[in-house]
Write an enzyme that holds these catalytic residues in place. Structure first.
Site: not given
Ligand code: SAH
Length: 386
Positions: A119, A132, A139, A143, A146, A198-199, A256-257, A377
C-alpha cells in the site's frame, strides 16, 4: 518470516525433495526506473535501439510523467513497442483505492507482478504533496504495535516498484485527481517518506536506488530535493552509517518508542541487537556526516511508554548527545486489529511533551492522516490474500 502467498514464494518443491537452499523467487521485471542513465543506454542497445532512445524514454517517463508508450510519438512505432516491452513493464496494478479528508488523503493497495500486495498513501496539503511508500511486502521487524509487522516479510520491493508508487501519485496529482492544493501551489511531489510497509534499511540497495532515481534531476530521475525525503528505520546501525556516506542528504527518522532497553526490546525487537544507546549514537553520527537533523519517532501508547519518567530519560539521552541535532515526533498510537494497546490520554501526551522540552529538545506532535481508512502510520497491512 513467513510468506503468505504461494505465488510470492515461487514454485513449491516436489514432495519428498529435500530443499537445501531457499527456492529462488522470480524477480520483478526490469524497468527503466531500476537503471542508471548508463545502464538505460546499454539496455536500449541490447534491445536493438540507438542508445539515445533511452534518453527520450526517460524524458517521457520522468519529465512528462508518461507511462504509455503509445503516447511517445517522437519514437518510431517499432522502437516504441520494443522499448515499451523491454523497459516499461507494468509493475504495480491498483487493487483498491480509499480516500478520506475530503479526498486529500488517498490510500492505494497495489498488486505486484507475483501477487504480493503493498500500500501507498498520498497526502495533499495546501502547499505540498507527500507520498508515503512501502519498501517491502510485509516486514520482518515484528514490532507488536504495528499492523505490517504481524504477517512477517514476503519480499523486498525492487527499486522501480518503489519509484512507481511515487510516479503513480505524481500522475494522479497532475491529472487533478487529488484536491486540496492552494491555488498556484506546485502540484509536483515534494516529499516522499519511507514510512509505509517494510523496513527500508533491510532492503538497502533497492531503497538507495529509489532515492537516487527520485532525487536525480530530470530526465535521469524525478528531481525531488533530497531534503524532502525521509527514510524511517527501526535503527539498523550499520545501515545508518552506510546511508550517511551516500552523499544523499535525506532525513533519517528513527523509530525509538522507548528510552530504556527493557521496554524497547519488547516494542522494537531488533533492539536486542542494537540497543538504545548504540542506536542513538548512530543517529548522532548521521547528523554529523549529513548535517540533517534526525527525527526521533515515538508512538505514545497508553500506560506502556508514555510515563513522564520515560520522557525525562529520553530528554536526558538526547541532550547528552548535543544540541540541535534531533527533534522528537510523538505520534498518538494508531489502533491496529487485535492489539490491546491504545493511544495515550491527551493529558499524558501533554505531560510527555512538556517533560521533553525541559531538556531543550524540540518536539512536534505528528499529525497523522488516514486513520479512518487504515492508512495511518503502522496501519498498512495489505496482505497477498486481499
Ligand atoms: N520500518 C520503518 C518504517 C515503517 S513505519 C520504521 O519502523 O521506522 C513508519 C512509522 O510508523 C514508524 O515510526 C513506526 O514505528 C510507526 N508506527 C508503527 N505502528 C504504529 C502505530 N500503530 N501507531 C503509530 N505509529 C506507528
Amino acid at each position: 518470516m513467513s510468506s503468505s502467498s504461494p505465488a510470492a514464494s515461487g514454485a513449491a518443491p516436489a514432495p519428498g525433495v529435500l530443499t537445501l537452499v531457499a527456492p529462488r523467487r522470480p524477480k520483478p521485471p526490469r524497468h527503466l526506473a531500476d537503471l542508471t542513465v548508463d545502464e538505460r543506454a546499454a539496455a536500449a542497445s541490447a534491445l536493438g535501439e540507438k542508445p539515445f532512445r533511452a534518453r527520450q524514454l526517460s524524458v517521457h517517463y520522468f519529465e512528462r510523467l508518461a507511462d504509455d508508450p503509445a503516447t511517445m510519438t517522437d519514437l518510431p512505432a517499432a522502437a516504441r513497442a520494443r522499448l515499451g516491452a523491454g523497459l516499461l513493464p507494468t509493475l504495480i496494478t491498483p487493487l483498491r483505492r480509499q480516500d478520506c479528508d475530503r479526498g486529500r488523503t488517498v490510500k492505494t493497495a497495489w498488486r505486484l507482478f507475483d501477487g504480493a500486495v503493498v500500500e501507498s498513501v498520498v497526502m495533499r496539503y495546501p502547499d505540498r504533496v507527500t507520498v508515503c511508500v512501502s519498501s517491502q511486502a510485509g516486514c520482518g521487524m515484528n514490532c507488536p504495535f504495528c499492523a505490517t509487522g504481524q504477517a512477517g516479510l514476503t519480499r523486498n520491493l525492487s527499486t522501480a516498484e518503489i519509484v512507481e508508487q511515487v510516479m503513480t501519485a505524481a500522475r494522479s496529482v497532475a491529472r487533478g485527481e487529488i484536491p486540496g492544493g492552494r491555488p498556484g501551489a506546485s502540484d509536483r511531489i515534494g516529499n516522499v517518506v519511507f514510512m509505509g510497509m517494510g523496513e527500508p534499511l533491510a532492503s538497502y540497495d533497492a531503497v538507495v536506488g529509489a532515492v537516487r532515481r527520485l532525487t536525480d534531476p530530470a530526465p535521469a530521475g524525478l528531481g525531488i530535493s533530497a531534503r524532502g525525503i525521509t527514510v524511517s528505520t527501526v535503527g539498523l546501525v550499520p545501515a545508518i552509517d552506510r546511508l550517511a556516506g551516500e552523499g544523499l542528504p535525506v532525513t533519517l527518522a528513527l523509530s525509538l518508542h522507548a528510552p530504556d532497553d527493557a521496554l524497547r526490546d519488547e516494542l522494537v525487537p531488533i533492539n536486542t541487537r542494537f540497543p538504545v544507546g548504540t542506536t542513538l549514537d548512530a543517529a548522532r553520527r548521521y547528523f554529523d556526516v549529513t548535517g540533517r537533523r534526525v527525527s526521533v519517532e515515538y508512538a505514545l501508547i497508553r500506560g506502556v511508554n508514555d510515563h513522564a519518567w520515560r520522557a525525562d530519560r529520553l530528554g536526558r539521552l538526547l541532550a547528552a548527545r548535543g544540541k540541535g541535532w534531533v527533534h522528537v515526533n510523538p505520534i498518538p498510537l494508531n489502533p491496529t486489529p487485535g492489539s490491546r494497546w491504545t493511544a495515550s490520554d491527551p493529558s499524558a501526551q501533554d505531560a510527555f511533551v512538556e517533560q521533553l522540552r525541559v531538556h531543550g529538545v524540540p518536539v512536534t506532535v505528528r499529525d497523522t492522516r488516514g486513520r479512518e481508512i487504515d492508512g495511518a502510520c503502522g496501519q498498512l497491512a495489505a496482505s497477498s490474500e486481499v
